[in-house]
Design a protein around this motif. Sequence first.
Motif, PDB file in Angstrom:
ATOM      1  N   PRO A  79       0.821  -1.219   0.000  1.00 43.31           N
ATOM      2  CA  PRO A  79       0.000   0.000   0.000  1.00 43.31           C
ATOM      3  C   PRO A  79       0.854   1.268   0.000  1.00 43.31           C
ATOM      4  N   ASN A  80       2.007   1.191   0.630  1.00 45.99           N
ATOM      5  CA  ASN A  80       2.887   2.350   0.670  1.00 45.99           C
ATOM      6  C   ASN A  80       3.348   2.726  -0.737  1.00 45.99           C
ATOM      7  N   GLU A  81       3.759   1.743  -1.526  1.00 47.00           N
ATOM      8  CA  GLU A  81       4.221   1.994  -2.895  1.00 47.00           C
ATOM      9  C   GLU A  81       3.093   2.489  -3.786  1.00 47.00           C
ATOM     10  N   THR A  82       1.905   1.927  -3.633  1.00 48.98           N
ATOM     11  CA  THR A  82       0.803   2.302  -4.522  1.00 48.98           C
ATOM     12  C   THR A  82       0.111   3.586  -4.086  1.00 48.98           C
ATOM     13  N   HIS A  83       0.280   3.996  -2.845  1.00 45.08           N
ATOM     14  CA  HIS A  83      -0.462   5.137  -2.315  1.00 45.08           C
ATOM     15  C   HIS A  83       0.377   6.403  -2.186  1.00 45.08           C
ATOM     16  N   PRO A  86       4.583   9.556  -6.039  1.00 43.04           N
ATOM     17  CA  PRO A  86       4.226  10.879  -6.552  1.00 43.04           C
ATOM     18  C   PRO A  86       3.143  10.828  -7.633  1.00 43.04           C
ATOM     19  N   TYR A  87       2.970   9.668  -8.253  1.00 41.76           N
ATOM     20  CA  TYR A  87       1.992   9.524  -9.323  1.00 41.76           C
ATOM     21  C   TYR A  87       0.655   8.983  -8.830  1.00 41.76           C
ATOM     22  N   ALA A  88       0.581   8.632  -7.551  1.00 39.27           N
ATOM     23  CA  ALA A  88      -0.649   8.063  -6.993  1.00 39.27           C
ATOM     24  C   ALA A  88      -1.534   9.173  -6.445  1.00 39.27           C
ATOM     25  N   MET A  89      -2.799   8.852  -6.350  1.00 40.43           N
ATOM     26  CA  MET A  89      -3.752   9.792  -5.763  1.00 40.43           C
ATOM     27  C   MET A  89      -4.310   9.171  -4.492  1.00 40.43           C
ATOM     28  N   HIS A  90      -4.813   9.999  -3.630  1.00 36.37           N
ATOM     29  CA  HIS A  90      -5.351   9.532  -2.361  1.00 36.37           C
ATOM     30  C   HIS A  90      -6.859   9.328  -2.511  1.00 36.37           C
ATOM     31  N   HIS A  91      -7.230   8.182  -3.092  1.00 29.29           N
ATOM     32  CA  HIS A  91      -8.631   7.891  -3.383  1.00 29.29           C
ATOM     33  C   HIS A  91      -9.410   7.402  -2.171  1.00 29.29           C
ATOM     34  N   GLY A  92      -8.739   6.832  -1.235  1.00 29.99           N
ATOM     35  CA  GLY A  92      -9.425   6.256  -0.085  1.00 29.99           C
ATOM     36  C   GLY A  92      -9.328   4.737  -0.109  1.00 29.99           C
ATOM     37  N   GLY A  93      -9.831   4.127   0.951  1.00 30.06           N
ATOM     38  CA  GLY A  93      -9.678   2.693   1.150  1.00 30.06           C
ATOM     39  C   GLY A  93     -10.347   1.815   0.124  1.00 30.06           C
ATOM     40  N   THR A  94     -11.580   2.133  -0.237  1.00 27.61           N
ATOM     41  CA  THR A  94     -12.317   1.277  -1.168  1.00 27.61           C
ATOM     42  C   THR A  94     -11.643   1.234  -2.530  1.00 27.61           C
ATOM     43  N   LYS A  95     -11.303   2.393  -3.071  1.00 23.84           N
ATOM     44  CA  LYS A  95     -10.654   2.459  -4.384  1.00 23.84           C
ATOM     45  C   LYS A  95      -9.284   1.794  -4.340  1.00 23.84           C
ATOM     46  N   LYS A 110      -8.177  -6.373   2.891  1.00 26.83           N
ATOM     47  CA  LYS A 110      -9.087  -5.226   2.964  1.00 26.83           C
ATOM     48  C   LYS A 110      -8.933  -4.502   4.304  1.00 26.83           C
ATOM     49  N   ARG A 111      -8.838  -5.262   5.373  1.00 27.43           N
ATOM     50  CA  ARG A 111      -8.662  -4.686   6.707  1.00 27.43           C
ATOM     51  C   ARG A 111      -7.326  -3.936   6.809  1.00 27.43           C
ATOM     52  N   ASP A 112      -6.265  -4.534   6.280  1.00 31.36           N
ATOM     53  CA  ASP A 112      -4.945  -3.898   6.331  1.00 31.36           C
ATOM     54  C   ASP A 112      -4.927  -2.590   5.543  1.00 31.36           C
ATOM     55  N   ILE A 113      -5.582  -2.569   4.400  1.00 30.31           N
ATOM     56  CA  ILE A 113      -5.625  -1.343   3.588  1.00 30.31           C
ATOM     57  C   ILE A 113      -6.451  -0.269   4.284  1.00 30.31           C
ATOM     58  N   ALA A 114      -7.575  -0.652   4.885  1.00 30.69           N
ATOM     59  CA  ALA A 114      -8.395   0.317   5.617  1.00 30.69           C
ATOM     60  C   ALA A 114      -7.612   0.925   6.780  1.00 30.69           C
ATOM     61  N   GLU A 115      -6.838   0.106   7.458  1.00 32.44           N
ATOM     62  CA  GLU A 115      -6.009   0.606   8.561  1.00 32.44           C
ATOM     63  C   GLU A 115      -4.929   1.550   8.037  1.00 32.44           C
ATOM     64  N   PHE A 116      -4.335   1.206   6.910  1.00 33.10           N
ATOM     65  CA  PHE A 116      -3.310   2.056   6.298  1.00 33.10           C
ATOM     66  C   PHE A 116      -3.897   3.428   5.942  1.00 33.10           C
ATOM     67  N   ILE A 117      -5.076   3.424   5.316  1.00 33.95           N
ATOM     68  CA  ILE A 117      -5.730   4.667   4.906  1.00 33.95           C
ATOM     69  C   ILE A 117      -6.088   5.513   6.127  1.00 33.95           C
ATOM     70  N   SER A 118      -6.513   4.862   7.214  1.00 31.89           N
ATOM     71  CA  SER A 118      -6.902   5.618   8.413  1.00 31.89           C
ATOM     72  C   SER A 118      -5.716   6.342   9.036  1.00 31.89           C
ATOM     73  N   LYS A 119      -4.506   5.906   8.714  1.00 28.32           N
ATOM     74  CA  LYS A 119      -3.294   6.542   9.247  1.00 28.32           C
ATOM     75  C   LYS A 119      -2.659   7.524   8.267  1.00 28.32           C
ATOM     76  N   CYS A 120      -3.232   7.661   7.078  1.00 29.27           N
ATOM     77  CA  CYS A 120      -2.681   8.555   6.061  1.00 29.27           C
ATOM     78  C   CYS A 120      -3.169   9.974   6.325  1.00 29.27           C
ATOM     79  N   LEU A 121      -2.264  10.864   6.649  1.00 31.03           N
ATOM     80  CA  LEU A 121      -2.623  12.234   6.989  1.00 31.03           C
ATOM     81  C   LEU A 121      -3.265  12.957   5.804  1.00 31.03           C
ATOM     82  N   VAL A 122      -2.739  12.764   4.598  1.00 29.18           N
ATOM     83  CA  VAL A 122      -3.288  13.427   3.415  1.00 29.18           C
ATOM     84  C   VAL A 122      -4.732  12.992   3.195  1.00 29.18           C
TER      85      VAL A 122
END
Length: 149
Positions: A79-83, A86-95, A110-122
């Motif tokens: 998730p770190n590489e894909t999120h 510089p070319y990635a966008m912050h679409h949110g967990g579902t996307k 799915k749970r791991d990605i949702a947790e990752f997104i919840s910690k993303c400040l952007v």
Amino acid sequence: MNVCFTPDSNGSVIANLQVKPILLEQVKEAQKLDEKLVKLTREVQNGGKLDFTLTEDGVLFYQNMLCIPNDDKLRRKIPNETHISPYAMHHGGTKMYQTSKEHYWWNGMKRDIAEFISKCLVCQQVKAEHQVPVGLLHPCRCRNGNGRE
């Protein structure tokens, strides 16, 4: 990365560059250390587990998705590489989950990605509120104060 320089007869230098994806090599090595994936690999080699396949060099896939072993470092790297690229966008967990599940698979993804997104400040800063704007306030024109005339 493998680089080979060869001098040409007219004095030029010919460079040959070979690039291998690092993530695939890391996953391949980590799959050998994950007991569940080692067991699945043996079952695939014996003709079972039709949803799983092995590449020629022994990398395990589930329905054409790369099986990520139970390695926290690797599971955070994807998730770190894909999120955060510089070319990635912050679409949110579902996307992000829908995009990632096309290429990768692991239990609890799915749970791991949702947790990752919840910690993303952007993501938290640009998160749109899904509430109707309140609008202008109007004074109550009621006689008894309970909102009814």
